[in-house]
Design a protein around this motif. Sequence first.
Motif, PDB file in Angstrom:
ATOM      1  N   LYS A  45       0.847  -1.184   0.000  1.00  0.00           N
ATOM      2  CA  LYS A  45       0.000   0.000   0.000  1.00  0.00           C
ATOM      3  C   LYS A  45       0.882   1.232   0.000  1.00  0.00           C
ATOM      4  O   LYS A  45       1.914   1.299   0.677  1.00  0.00           O
ATOM      5  N   LEU A  46       0.464   2.247  -0.748  1.00  0.00           N
ATOM      6  CA  LEU A  46       1.160   3.531  -0.775  1.00  0.00           C
ATOM      7  C   LEU A  46       0.089   4.612  -0.733  1.00  0.00           C
ATOM      8  O   LEU A  46      -0.442   5.023  -1.761  1.00  0.00           O
ATOM      9  N   GLY A  47      -0.259   5.058   0.484  1.00  0.00           N
ATOM     10  CA  GLY A  47      -1.342   6.011   0.624  1.00  0.00           C
ATOM     11  C   GLY A  47      -2.625   5.433   0.070  1.00  0.00           C
ATOM     12  O   GLY A  47      -3.051   4.330   0.438  1.00  0.00           O
ATOM     13  N   SER A  48      -3.230   6.154  -0.887  1.00  0.00           N
ATOM     14  CA  SER A  48      -4.471   5.667  -1.499  1.00  0.00           C
ATOM     15  C   SER A  48      -4.207   4.754  -2.690  1.00  0.00           C
ATOM     16  O   SER A  48      -5.145   4.260  -3.317  1.00  0.00           O
ATOM     17  N   MET A  49      -2.939   4.505  -2.997  1.00  0.00           N
ATOM     18  CA  MET A  49      -2.574   3.685  -4.142  1.00  0.00           C
ATOM     19  C   MET A  49      -2.076   2.315  -3.675  1.00  0.00           C
ATOM     20  O   MET A  49      -1.887   2.063  -2.499  1.00  0.00           O
ATOM     21  N   GLU A  50      -1.841   1.441  -4.642  1.00  0.00           N
ATOM     22  CA  GLU A  50      -1.245   0.147  -4.368  1.00  0.00           C
ATOM     23  C   GLU A  50      -0.165  -0.128  -5.409  1.00  0.00           C
ATOM     24  O   GLU A  50      -0.343   0.180  -6.592  1.00  0.00           O
ATOM     25  N   ILE A  51       0.952  -0.678  -4.967  1.00  0.00           N
ATOM     26  CA  ILE A  51       2.041  -1.068  -5.860  1.00  0.00           C
ATOM     27  C   ILE A  51       2.225  -2.570  -5.757  1.00  0.00           C
ATOM     28  O   ILE A  51       2.260  -3.123  -4.647  1.00  0.00           O
ATOM     29  N   ILE A  52       2.332  -3.226  -6.900  1.00  0.00           N
ATOM     30  CA  ILE A  52       2.470  -4.684  -6.937  1.00  0.00           C
ATOM     31  C   ILE A  52       3.706  -5.043  -7.745  1.00  0.00           C
ATOM     32  O   ILE A  52       3.815  -4.685  -8.925  1.00  0.00           O
ATOM     33  N   ALA A  53       4.653  -5.723  -7.111  1.00  0.00           N
ATOM     34  CA  ALA A  53       5.802  -6.272  -7.823  1.00  0.00           C
ATOM     35  C   ALA A  53       5.368  -7.555  -8.517  1.00  0.00           C
ATOM     36  O   ALA A  53       4.718  -8.408  -7.914  1.00  0.00           O
ATOM     37  N   LEU A  54       5.728  -7.703  -9.790  1.00  0.00           N
ATOM     38  CA  LEU A  54       5.291  -8.836 -10.607  1.00  0.00           C
ATOM     39  C   LEU A  54       6.511  -9.471 -11.265  1.00  0.00           C
ATOM     40  O   LEU A  54       7.049  -8.958 -12.237  1.00  0.00           O
ATOM     41  N   ASN A  55       6.936 -10.595 -10.755  1.00  0.00           N
ATOM     42  CA  ASN A  55       8.138 -11.226 -11.266  1.00  0.00           C
ATOM     43  C   ASN A  55       7.897 -11.835 -12.648  1.00  0.00           C
ATOM     44  O   ASN A  55       6.895 -12.495 -12.881  1.00  0.00           O
ATOM     45  N   ASP A  56       8.828 -11.588 -13.570  1.00  0.00           N
ATOM     46  CA  ASP A  56       8.746 -12.155 -14.904  1.00  0.00           C
ATOM     47  C   ASP A  56       9.731 -13.299 -15.084  1.00  0.00           C
ATOM     48  O   ASP A  56       9.973 -13.746 -16.198  1.00  0.00           O
ATOM     49  N   GLY A  57      10.320 -13.771 -13.980  1.00  0.00           N
ATOM     50  CA  GLY A  57      11.290 -14.842 -14.053  1.00  0.00           C
ATOM     51  C   GLY A  57      12.687 -14.357 -13.742  1.00  0.00           C
ATOM     52  O   GLY A  57      12.896 -13.256 -13.229  1.00  0.00           O
ATOM     53  N   ALA A  58      13.662 -15.186 -14.059  1.00  0.00           N
ATOM     54  CA  ALA A  58      15.061 -14.858 -13.778  1.00  0.00           C
ATOM     55  C   ALA A  58      15.946 -15.675 -14.707  1.00  0.00           C
ATOM     56  O   ALA A  58      15.505 -16.681 -15.288  1.00  0.00           O
ATOM     57  N   LEU A  59      17.172 -15.236 -14.850  1.00  0.00           N
ATOM     58  CA  LEU A  59      18.167 -15.961 -15.629  1.00  0.00           C
ATOM     59  C   LEU A  59      19.460 -16.066 -14.834  1.00  0.00           C
ATOM     60  O   LEU A  59      19.767 -15.208 -14.012  1.00  0.00           O
ATOM     61  N   ARG A  60      20.190 -17.113 -15.091  1.00  0.00           N
ATOM     62  CA  ARG A  60      21.474 -17.340 -14.423  1.00  0.00           C
ATOM     63  C   ARG A  60      22.573 -17.304 -15.481  1.00  0.00           C
ATOM     64  O   ARG A  60      22.477 -17.973 -16.508  1.00  0.00           O
ATOM     65  N   ARG A  61      23.622 -16.523 -15.224  1.00  0.00           N
ATOM     66  CA  ARG A  61      24.733 -16.464 -16.156  1.00  0.00           C
ATOM     67  C   ARG A  61      26.044 -16.624 -15.402  1.00  0.00           C
ATOM     68  O   ARG A  61      26.162 -16.173 -14.250  1.00  0.00           O
ATOM     69  N   PRO A  62      27.020 -17.269 -16.014  1.00  0.00           N
ATOM     70  CA  PRO A  62      28.316 -17.382 -15.355  1.00  0.00           C
ATOM     71  C   PRO A  62      28.891 -16.001 -15.073  1.00  0.00           C
ATOM     72  O   PRO A  62      28.696 -15.063 -15.854  1.00  0.00           O
ATOM     73  N   LEU A  63      29.564 -15.861 -13.954  1.00  0.00           N
ATOM     74  CA  LEU A  63      30.207 -14.598 -13.615  1.00  0.00           C
ATOM     75  C   LEU A  63      31.604 -14.583 -14.212  1.00  0.00           C
ATOM     76  O   LEU A  63      32.485 -15.328 -13.771  1.00  0.00           O
ATOM     77  N   GLY A  64      31.789 -13.758 -15.225  1.00  0.00           N
ATOM     78  CA  GLY A  64      33.088 -13.618 -15.868  1.00  0.00           C
ATOM     79  C   GLY A  64      33.603 -12.200 -15.767  1.00  0.00           C
ATOM     80  O   GLY A  64      32.900 -11.286 -15.307  1.00  0.00           O
ATOM     81  N   GLN A  65      34.806 -12.002 -16.213  1.00  0.00           N
ATOM     82  CA  GLN A  65      35.440 -10.693 -16.129  1.00  0.00           C
ATOM     83  C   GLN A  65      34.654  -9.631 -16.886  1.00  0.00           C
ATOM     84  O   GLN A  65      34.655  -8.455 -16.507  1.00  0.00           O
ATOM     85  N   GLU A  66      33.940 -10.033 -17.938  1.00  0.00           N
ATOM     86  CA  GLU A  66      33.251  -9.048 -18.765  1.00  0.00           C
ATOM     87  C   GLU A  66      32.079  -8.377 -18.060  1.00  0.00           C
ATOM     88  O   GLU A  66      31.629  -7.306 -18.457  1.00  0.00           O
ATOM     89  N   PHE A  67      31.565  -8.994 -16.985  1.00  0.00           N
ATOM     90  CA  PHE A  67      30.338  -8.476 -16.374  1.00  0.00           C
ATOM     91  C   PHE A  67      30.557  -7.116 -15.719  1.00  0.00           C
ATOM     92  O   PHE A  67      29.682  -6.241 -15.773  1.00  0.00           O
ATOM     93  N   VAL A  68      31.701  -6.924 -15.090  1.00  0.00           N
ATOM     94  CA  VAL A  68      32.044  -5.628 -14.492  1.00  0.00           C
ATOM     95  C   VAL A  68      33.381  -5.205 -15.105  1.00  0.00           C
ATOM     96  O   VAL A  68      34.443  -5.450 -14.528  1.00  0.00           O
ATOM     97  N   PRO A  69      33.342  -4.570 -16.261  1.00  0.00           N
ATOM     98  CA  PRO A  69      34.590  -4.225 -16.939  1.00  0.00           C
ATOM     99  C   PRO A  69      35.486  -3.346 -16.061  1.00  0.00           C
ATOM    100  O   PRO A  69      35.014  -2.534 -15.273  1.00  0.00           O
ATOM    101  N   ALA A  70      36.785  -3.538 -16.199  1.00  0.00           N
ATOM    102  CA  ALA A  70      37.807  -2.719 -15.536  1.00  0.00           C
ATOM    103  C   ALA A  70      37.948  -3.012 -14.042  1.00  0.00           C
ATOM    104  O   ALA A  70      38.698  -2.339 -13.352  1.00  0.00           O
ATOM    105  N   VAL A  71      37.218  -4.009 -13.533  1.00  0.00           N
ATOM    106  CA  VAL A  71      37.370  -4.410 -12.130  1.00  0.00           C
ATOM    107  C   VAL A  71      37.857  -5.855 -12.108  1.00  0.00           C
ATOM    108  O   VAL A  71      37.233  -6.724 -12.720  1.00  0.00           O
ATOM    109  N   PRO A  72      38.953  -6.139 -11.417  1.00  0.00           N
ATOM    110  CA  PRO A  72      39.461  -7.522 -11.374  1.00  0.00           C
ATOM    111  C   PRO A  72      38.400  -8.486 -10.856  1.00  0.00           C
ATOM    112  O   PRO A  72      37.672  -8.189  -9.906  1.00  0.00           O
ATOM    113  N   LEU A  73      38.335  -9.648 -11.484  1.00  0.00           N
ATOM    114  CA  LEU A  73      37.301 -10.624 -11.141  1.00  0.00           C
ATOM    115  C   LEU A  73      37.398 -11.057  -9.683  1.00  0.00           C
ATOM    116  O   LEU A  73      36.365 -11.294  -9.043  1.00  0.00           O
ATOM    117  N   ASP A  74      38.600 -11.131  -9.135  1.00  0.00           N
ATOM    118  CA  ASP A  74      38.716 -11.552  -7.737  1.00  0.00           C
ATOM    119  C   ASP A  74      38.088 -10.541  -6.789  1.00  0.00           C
ATOM    120  O   ASP A  74      37.540 -10.904  -5.744  1.00  0.00           O
TER     121      ASP A  74
END
Length: 320
Positions: A45-74
């Motif tokens: 509830k938000l005052g006189s309104m309502e907010i509803i989170a609606l999940n559309d699913g999820a995906l899993r991806r390997p964590l590689g160096q490319e995901f956060v460029p310029a930051v060491p993977l460790d």
Amino acid sequence: MLNRRHFLGAGMAGASALTFSSVWSQNTPQLGAPELPSVGFKRMKLGSMEIIALNDGALRRPLGQEFVPAVPLDQIKALLATQNLPTDYIDIPFTPFLLVNGNQRYLFDTGFADNGPPTTGKLLGNLAAAGFKPEDINNVVLSHFHGDHINGLRFKNGNLVYPNARVHVPAPEHAFWTDETRIAAAPAGMQGAFGAVKRALTGLTADQLVKFEPGSNVAPGIQSVAAFGHTPGHTLFTVRSEGQSFAYVADITNVPSLFARNPDWAVLFDMNPEMARQSRRKIFDMLVKEKMMAGGFHFPFPAFGSITPSGNGYQFVPVA
């Protein structure tokens, strides 16, 4: 002022990546599948309104160096480990939000519909479980035009998922992705991203497609907030009712356990990383200062909660 050169560099590959579900779905058998919520909607509830989170699913991806460029993977893995999170993969949930204000129903972003991998496309089922049909949605509000936010406007067969909805879009985002000169000059890897926008929006009438300037009111109680960087016109939304406030922060952080905790890191999909960093700091500072409830498209379900300071960054604390 948006600078065209800022958005035609390496970051464009990230936008292209989001057009095709295969890039998100880099699953390997040993990583398993992401765990989806047993109940895929959450009301607030938000005052006189309502907010509803609606999940559309999820995906899993390997964590590689490319995901956060310029930051060491460790370093990336070390930050995840301090939060007792897996360090060999990243789970990316997708959660649009529905705002109900009387007979007006605003869906913020759309997910994939039937255009994504098997562990996505859950939105309509969760919408039904929350008591709504697609025909009940009379407004769709898009934060930006990456594929996981716009592909759910239409089914694979081209039919509109929300046939009665007006589609509200940030004017600078629309201008960028529909500029014919820019499309012609874009590299081959970007053509799919531009094509996804064309597929989603072509055929909408002037009454169906509503452009707004970031910073303006989209509707009574709903204000848009410029947060450029992730894309040229990436826009967030604040909702206020009877002294209560909520912010839908879209992709201000792709994975809060990484980019809220360290806002100066930039995800692969940020088209202008430096501008995205500035927007992240600005928005998180606003959330903390104003003590606003926040909801994020990629936040862990139920995808809304509070933002609190943590070290040099912030922490997402989900609602119970």
